[in-house]
Design a protein around this motif. Sequence first.
Motif, PDB file in Angstrom:
ATOM      1  N   HIS A 109     -57.039  -6.484  31.955  1.00  0.00           N
ATOM      2  CA  HIS A 109     -56.588  -6.238  30.576  1.00  0.00           C
ATOM      3  C   HIS A 109     -56.501  -7.544  29.783  1.00  0.00           C
ATOM      4  O   HIS A 109     -56.917  -7.615  28.618  1.00  0.00           O
ATOM      5  CB  HIS A 109     -55.226  -5.547  30.584  1.00  0.00           C
ATOM      6  N   MET A 110     -55.928  -8.566  30.410  1.00  0.00           N
ATOM      7  CA  MET A 110     -55.733  -9.842  29.710  1.00  0.00           C
ATOM      8  C   MET A 110     -57.053 -10.506  29.372  1.00  0.00           C
ATOM      9  O   MET A 110     -57.218 -11.080  28.290  1.00  0.00           O
ATOM     10  CB  MET A 110     -54.871 -10.770  30.563  1.00  0.00           C
ATOM     11  N   ALA A 111     -58.022 -10.449  30.297  1.00  0.00           N
ATOM     12  CA  ALA A 111     -59.316 -11.079  30.039  1.00  0.00           C
ATOM     13  C   ALA A 111     -60.015 -10.431  28.855  1.00  0.00           C
ATOM     14  O   ALA A 111     -60.668 -11.114  28.055  1.00  0.00           O
ATOM     15  CB  ALA A 111     -60.191 -10.988  31.292  1.00  0.00           C
ATOM     16  N   ALA A 112     -59.864  -9.129  28.717  1.00  0.00           N
ATOM     17  CA  ALA A 112     -60.471  -8.424  27.582  1.00  0.00           C
ATOM     18  C   ALA A 112     -59.862  -8.881  26.261  1.00  0.00           C
ATOM     19  O   ALA A 112     -60.541  -8.921  25.232  1.00  0.00           O
ATOM     20  CB  ALA A 112     -60.300  -6.920  27.757  1.00  0.00           C
TER      21      ALA A 112
ATOM     22  N   THR B  26     -55.722 -18.921  43.691  1.00  0.00           N
ATOM     23  CA  THR B  26     -56.589 -19.989  43.195  1.00  0.00           C
ATOM     24  C   THR B  26     -57.990 -19.464  42.872  1.00  0.00           C
ATOM     25  O   THR B  26     -58.649 -19.958  41.952  1.00  0.00           O
ATOM     26  CB  THR B  26     -56.657 -21.149  44.206  1.00  0.00           C
ATOM     27  N   CYS B  27     -58.431 -18.448  43.608  1.00  0.00           N
ATOM     28  CA  CYS B  27     -59.702 -17.798  43.261  1.00  0.00           C
ATOM     29  C   CYS B  27     -59.613 -17.120  41.893  1.00  0.00           C
ATOM     30  O   CYS B  27     -60.525 -17.232  41.064  1.00  0.00           O
ATOM     31  CB  CYS B  27     -60.082 -16.764  44.312  1.00  0.00           C
ATOM     32  N   LEU B  28     -58.513 -16.405  41.665  1.00  0.00           N
ATOM     33  CA  LEU B  28     -58.350 -15.705  40.392  1.00  0.00           C
ATOM     34  C   LEU B  28     -58.207 -16.708  39.255  1.00  0.00           C
ATOM     35  O   LEU B  28     -58.714 -16.470  38.142  1.00  0.00           O
ATOM     36  CB  LEU B  28     -57.130 -14.780  40.442  1.00  0.00           C
ATOM     37  N   HIS B  29     -57.546 -17.818  39.514  1.00  0.00           N
ATOM     38  CA  HIS B  29     -57.444 -18.874  38.496  1.00  0.00           C
ATOM     39  C   HIS B  29     -58.837 -19.339  38.077  1.00  0.00           C
ATOM     40  O   HIS B  29     -59.129 -19.475  36.882  1.00  0.00           O
ATOM     41  CB  HIS B  29     -56.636 -20.050  39.036  1.00  0.00           C
ATOM     42  N   ALA B  30     -59.704 -19.573  39.059  1.00  0.00           N
ATOM     43  CA  ALA B  30     -61.066 -20.014  38.763  1.00  0.00           C
ATOM     44  C   ALA B  30     -61.834 -18.968  37.964  1.00  0.00           C
ATOM     45  O   ALA B  30     -62.603 -19.290  37.053  1.00  0.00           O
ATOM     46  CB  ALA B  30     -61.801 -20.320  40.066  1.00  0.00           C
ATOM     47  N   ALA B  31     -61.611 -17.694  38.290  1.00  0.00           N
ATOM     48  CA  ALA B  31     -62.333 -16.613  37.607  1.00  0.00           C
ATOM     49  C   ALA B  31     -61.848 -16.393  36.186  1.00  0.00           C
ATOM     50  O   ALA B  31     -62.632 -16.054  35.290  1.00  0.00           O
ATOM     51  CB  ALA B  31     -62.191 -15.319  38.411  1.00  0.00           C
ATOM     52  N   MET B  32     -60.548 -16.568  35.960  1.00  0.00           N
ATOM     53  CA  MET B  32     -59.956 -16.223  34.665  1.00  0.00           C
ATOM     54  C   MET B  32     -59.939 -17.362  33.647  1.00  0.00           C
ATOM     55  O   MET B  32     -59.817 -17.122  32.449  1.00  0.00           O
ATOM     56  CB  MET B  32     -58.528 -15.718  34.872  1.00  0.00           C
ATOM     57  N   ALA B  33     -60.057 -18.605  34.109  1.00  0.00           N
ATOM     58  CA  ALA B  33     -59.986 -19.739  33.187  1.00  0.00           C
ATOM     59  C   ALA B  33     -60.962 -19.629  32.008  1.00  0.00           C
ATOM     60  O   ALA B  33     -60.586 -19.894  30.858  1.00  0.00           O
ATOM     61  CB  ALA B  33     -60.211 -21.044  33.953  1.00  0.00           C
ATOM     62  N   PRO B  34     -62.212 -19.199  32.217  1.00  0.00           N
ATOM     63  CA  PRO B  34     -63.128 -19.085  31.077  1.00  0.00           C
ATOM     64  C   PRO B  34     -62.750 -17.989  30.086  1.00  0.00           C
ATOM     65  O   PRO B  34     -63.280 -17.947  28.976  1.00  0.00           O
ATOM     66  CB  PRO B  34     -64.478 -18.754  31.741  1.00  0.00           C
ATOM     67  N   HIS B  35     -61.844 -17.101  30.476  1.00  0.00           N
ATOM     68  CA  HIS B  35     -61.464 -15.979  29.617  1.00  0.00           C
ATOM     69  C   HIS B  35     -60.095 -16.165  28.959  1.00  0.00           C
ATOM     70  O   HIS B  35     -59.539 -15.229  28.385  1.00  0.00           O
ATOM     71  CB  HIS B  35     -61.462 -14.687  30.434  1.00  0.00           C
TER      72      HIS B  35
END
Length: 270
Positions: free
Chosen positions: A137-140, A176-185
């Motif tokens: 939801h947040m990334a959107a 830390t995986c999710l941090h890497a995935a979400m940083a661009p969003h």
Amino acid sequence: MSRSERFAKPEFAPDHTLITGASGGLGRALALHYARKGTHLTLWGRNAERLESVAVACREKGATVSCRVLALNDLDAGIAQFRKDERGRPVDLAILNAGVSDIRPEGALTESVDAVKEAALINYAAPVTLATEAASHMAARRRGRIALIGSVAAHHDLPFASAYSSSKAGLSRFATCLHAAMAPHGVGVTLVEPGYIDTAMSQRLDGARPLLVSPTKAASLIAAAVDRKRAVLVFPSVFLVLKLVSHLVPRALAHRLLRMAKVKQNAKDV
């Protein structure tokens, strides 16, 4: 207004904060930290009486509050409840704080199967599924923060608490995986790895609790890390040194020393 004040980065001020494990000591401190006029808190916990006590204190600070009494070992119910809360008012900050701690019973050869199952569900499966749901939801929206409460135990092979330390280790890598995935969003994901916090969980331990931190101080440190979108927060900082040492000491020696530790705990407070 000074130059530094003009160019200071504004503090992240969530409109809707969801906190799991809000009926416990750290959850209460986090709720009170974010409670203010114009904000809404959704508090999840297993103890209805303590949860309502937290809600009353937060309302006195001007926040509106919703309480959800549920156990996070039911993953489907947790996801359904999160989606319902998200539809009512988008969640800007999700603090996945709920956790359980248990150790091998005195005289037993292993931890109980039920204790291992509970740790796997509540310390790992529940927060990673809820974090994934929140992130979608947040990334959107390109806005939001997620905080996952781990433990410095993730860095050590604790023979008397294998389920606890391993579940926190898994949570650490996921965060830390999710941090890497979400940083661009535009979504911040913060892994929090504290030592001893003066809560019911640590008070169950029969023995010393070195470098003990109050729940209020812990909440302040966590909020500051979340505000800065910090990937990992370890406190007290001496545990960063111990984390490094654990990687340098030969495993056989580390295991021998850890097996010598005499750790006991009192009955669980439900």
